[in-house]
Design a protein around this motif. Structure first.
Motif, PDB file in Angstrom:
ATOM      1  N   ASP A  98      29.072  28.775  14.276  1.00 40.24           N
ATOM      2  CA  ASP A  98      30.325  28.151  14.689  1.00 40.24           C
ATOM      3  C   ASP A  98      30.341  26.705  14.181  1.00 40.24           C
ATOM      4  N   LEU A  99      31.350  25.945  14.536  1.00 35.86           N
ATOM      5  CA  LEU A  99      31.490  24.593  13.993  1.00 35.86           C
ATOM      6  C   LEU A  99      30.505  23.600  14.596  1.00 35.86           C
ATOM      7  N   LEU A 100      29.739  24.042  15.597  1.00 38.07           N
ATOM      8  CA  LEU A 100      28.693  23.206  16.166  1.00 38.07           C
ATOM      9  C   LEU A 100      27.317  23.590  15.626  1.00 38.07           C
ATOM     10  N   GLY A 101      27.297  24.500  14.664  1.00 36.92           N
ATOM     11  CA  GLY A 101      26.037  24.902  14.060  1.00 36.92           C
ATOM     12  C   GLY A 101      25.273  25.939  14.845  1.00 36.92           C
ATOM     13  N   ASN A 102      25.896  26.536  15.858  1.00 37.15           N
ATOM     14  CA  ASN A 102      25.236  27.602  16.615  1.00 37.15           C
ATOM     15  C   ASN A 102      25.328  28.909  15.846  1.00 37.15           C
ATOM     16  N   CYS A 103      24.193  29.573  15.676  1.00 38.22           N
ATOM     17  CA  CYS A 103      24.174  30.834  14.934  1.00 38.22           C
ATOM     18  C   CYS A 103      24.931  31.912  15.706  1.00 38.22           C
ATOM     19  N   ILE A 104      25.906  32.536  15.069  1.00 35.94           N
ATOM     20  CA  ILE A 104      26.691  33.606  15.679  1.00 35.94           C
ATOM     21  C   ILE A 104      26.132  34.967  15.286  1.00 35.94           C
ATOM     22  N   THR A 105      25.834  35.121  14.008  1.00 33.82           N
ATOM     23  CA  THR A 105      25.251  36.377  13.537  1.00 33.82           C
ATOM     24  C   THR A 105      24.466  36.126  12.254  1.00 33.82           C
ATOM     25  N   SER A 106      23.408  36.890  12.073  1.00 32.36           N
ATOM     26  CA  SER A 106      22.593  36.805  10.861  1.00 32.36           C
ATOM     27  C   SER A 106      22.248  38.210  10.395  1.00 32.36           C
ATOM     28  N   SER A 107      22.130  38.358   9.092  1.00 32.20           N
ATOM     29  CA  SER A 107      21.701  39.640   8.541  1.00 32.20           C
ATOM     30  C   SER A 107      20.967  39.402   7.228  1.00 32.20           C
ATOM     31  N   ILE A 108      20.140  40.347   6.870  1.00 29.35           N
ATOM     32  CA  ILE A 108      19.399  40.283   5.605  1.00 29.35           C
ATOM     33  C   ILE A 108      19.635  41.578   4.848  1.00 29.35           C
ATOM     34  N   GLN A 109      20.007  41.445   3.583  1.00 36.33           N
ATOM     35  CA  GLN A 109      20.170  42.621   2.727  1.00 36.33           C
ATOM     36  C   GLN A 109      19.079  42.592   1.667  1.00 36.33           C
ATOM     37  N   GLU A 110      18.280  43.642   1.662  1.00 41.02           N
ATOM     38  CA  GLU A 110      17.205  43.734   0.676  1.00 41.02           C
ATOM     39  C   GLU A 110      17.802  43.948  -0.711  1.00 41.02           C
ATOM     40  N   LEU A 111      17.163  43.334  -1.711  1.00 39.11           N
ATOM     41  CA  LEU A 111      17.604  43.457  -3.092  1.00 39.11           C
ATOM     42  C   LEU A 111      16.545  44.175  -3.917  1.00 39.11           C
ATOM     43  N   SER A 112      16.958  45.168  -4.660  1.00 36.80           N
ATOM     44  CA  SER A 112      16.035  45.855  -5.561  1.00 36.80           C
ATOM     45  C   SER A 112      16.416  45.579  -7.018  1.00 36.80           C
ATOM     46  N   THR A 113      17.269  44.578  -7.204  1.00 31.81           N
ATOM     47  CA  THR A 113      17.756  44.259  -8.541  1.00 31.81           C
ATOM     48  C   THR A 113      17.884  42.748  -8.714  1.00 31.81           C
ATOM     49  N   THR A 114      17.842  42.312  -9.952  1.00 28.34           N
ATOM     50  CA  THR A 114      18.139  40.912 -10.272  1.00 28.34           C
ATOM     51  C   THR A 114      19.394  40.825 -11.149  1.00 28.34           C
ATOM     52  N   ASP A 115      20.044  41.958 -11.357  1.00 31.33           N
ATOM     53  CA  ASP A 115      21.235  41.999 -12.190  1.00 31.33           C
ATOM     54  C   ASP A 115      22.356  41.186 -11.541  1.00 31.33           C
ATOM     55  N   TYR A 116      22.919  40.258 -12.295  1.00 29.99           N
ATOM     56  CA  TYR A 116      23.914  39.346 -11.748  1.00 29.99           C
ATOM     57  C   TYR A 116      25.120  40.074 -11.170  1.00 29.99           C
TER      58      TYR A 116
END
Length: 393
Positions: A98-116
């Motif tokens: 939010d605008l106070l810097g409180n984390c609302i949601t986080s996620s991580i997506q694994e990458l198996s590629t370096t293709d742009y």
């Protein structure tokens, strides 16, 4: 006295007011006038505008004294959201605050590629999903800041990302065109330094943040702004030579700091020595706890080379605070004390050396904070960070 165009002066006054409201958390109009040296009439007019824009809210406190109940002003954190993205080798981290810097949601997506093109598609799809999800707030997602583990010029063009082999890519324009949003790119180490200044070290006008992960990165905050150098490439401190004619480095030189003091160099050496192909921090922690003499020797050598580089940084930049981000330093007893004891030069001056309380989360949280700063158009922010945010998902 500030003189000039009335609109410009109004913009400066607005920034002063927002900055002070965020700094104090809650503040009355009278105290705001005292803190900013602005007249009550100016405060009243600016506050009326900010209330109309839903950027601040009023709260009437419980009051048992004589006279009016005090009405306090605070930033409306839910008026909009900031999106920080960290594109790292093997994974992309997304954090919405939010605008106070409180984390609302986080996620991580694994990458198996370096293709742009494939990485770009993942980023665009996730941004669009989050944009739709949070569209109901007054301002929606106010901006996107993306951390790049490589060279980003002042023009925000990606000039080189070593592990992705990307050269001269305009990721910013591609995303802005597709998502119709304000997007900014910044080096990951700079964003880590920014997070440390914004969330933790509020009084450090000159701060260095050094990360010791796959390589060594340096983020520099000088007088509350990034120090980028001529083209924006300053901070490639991992390629400072600490051992003349030493180990060959991919950059073309020999004896670079990151060949001796990055976590990847320690993992590579211990993995080979201990015949453990997938060595983890837990493995090293266990060997340290068991008093493995060989591992302790390697860790002491690690600290020795870190100290050499830190000594050079202190003498070059004379910082208030140096923040070190390394999980190996966290698990090795008294690591900061040992580094400090190695800094014996009588001409070295600094106020504090400390381990990062934010860890690897600092990069993406710095990205969120930079998006907030740009949206609110303030010179600097003082936000608070709860350690529990690190585990929020």
């Amino acid at each position: 006295m500030i003189t000039g165009d009335a609109a410009y002066i109004k913009k400066i006054n607005r920034a002063l007011i927002i900055k002070e409201i965020i700094k104090e958390g809650m503040i009355s109009r009278a105290d705001l006038s005292k803190a900013t040296d602005l007249t009550r009439a100016t405060i009243s007019a600016q506050v009326a505008d900010l209330l109309e824009e839903d950027l601040i809210v009023e709260t009437q406190l419980e009051y048992t004294g004589v006279g009016r109940k005090p009405i306090m002003l605070s930033l409306n954190g839910q008026a909009g959201y900031a999106l920080g993205i960290d594109i790292d080798y093997g994974r992309i981290s997304f954090t919405l605050s939010d605008l106070l810097g409180n984390c609302i949601t986080s996620s991580i997506q694994e990458l198996s590629t370096t293709d742009y093109s494939e990485v770009l598609q993942v980023v665009i799809e996730t941004i669009k999903q989050l944009k739709a999800t949070y569209a109901d707030s007054r301002y929606g997602i106010v901006g996107v800041v993306i951390a790049i583990h490589g060279l980003v010029g002042k023009d925000e063009i990606i000039h080189y990302v070593p592990r992705f082999k990307w050269h001269d890519i305009d990721l910013k324009s591609a995303i802005e065109t597709e998502c119709q949003m304000d997007v900014h790119l910044e080096n990951n180490a700079n964003l880590s330094a920014f997070a440390e200044r914004i969330f933790v070290h509020h009084e450090a006008n000159n701060l260095l943040s050094t990360t010791f992960h796959s390589g060594i990165g340096l983020g520099m905050m000088m007088k509350d702004d990034f120090f980028r150098g001529h083209d924006g490439f300053a901070g490639e401190i991992g390629h400072m030579i600490v051992v003349p004619d030493g180990k060959p480095c991919n950059c073309g030189n020999k004896g670079c700091w990151e060949k001796y003091a990055s976590e990847s160099s320690i993992f590579e050496y211990l993995s080979e020595e201990k015949k453990i192909p997938n060595l983890t921090y837990e493995h090293i922690q266990r060997m340290i706890d068991e008093g493995d003499a060989a591992v302790h020797k390697v860790m002491d050598r690690f600290i020795y080379y870190i100290s050499i580089g830190i000594n050079n940084l202190i003498n070059m930049y004379n910082p208030d605070v140096l923040v070190l981000d390394s999980e190996l330093l966290r698990i090795y007893p008294d690591s900061i004390t040992k580094i400090s004891n190695n800094l014996t030069s009588s001409i070295s001056h600094y106020r504090e050396i400390t381990l990062s309380a934010m860890g690897k989360k600092s990069c993406v949280m710095g990205a969120c904070a930079l998006a907030i700063k740009k949206f609110l158009d303030v010179p600097i922010l003082n936000l608070s960070y709860e350690i529990s945010q690190q585990n929020k998902s």
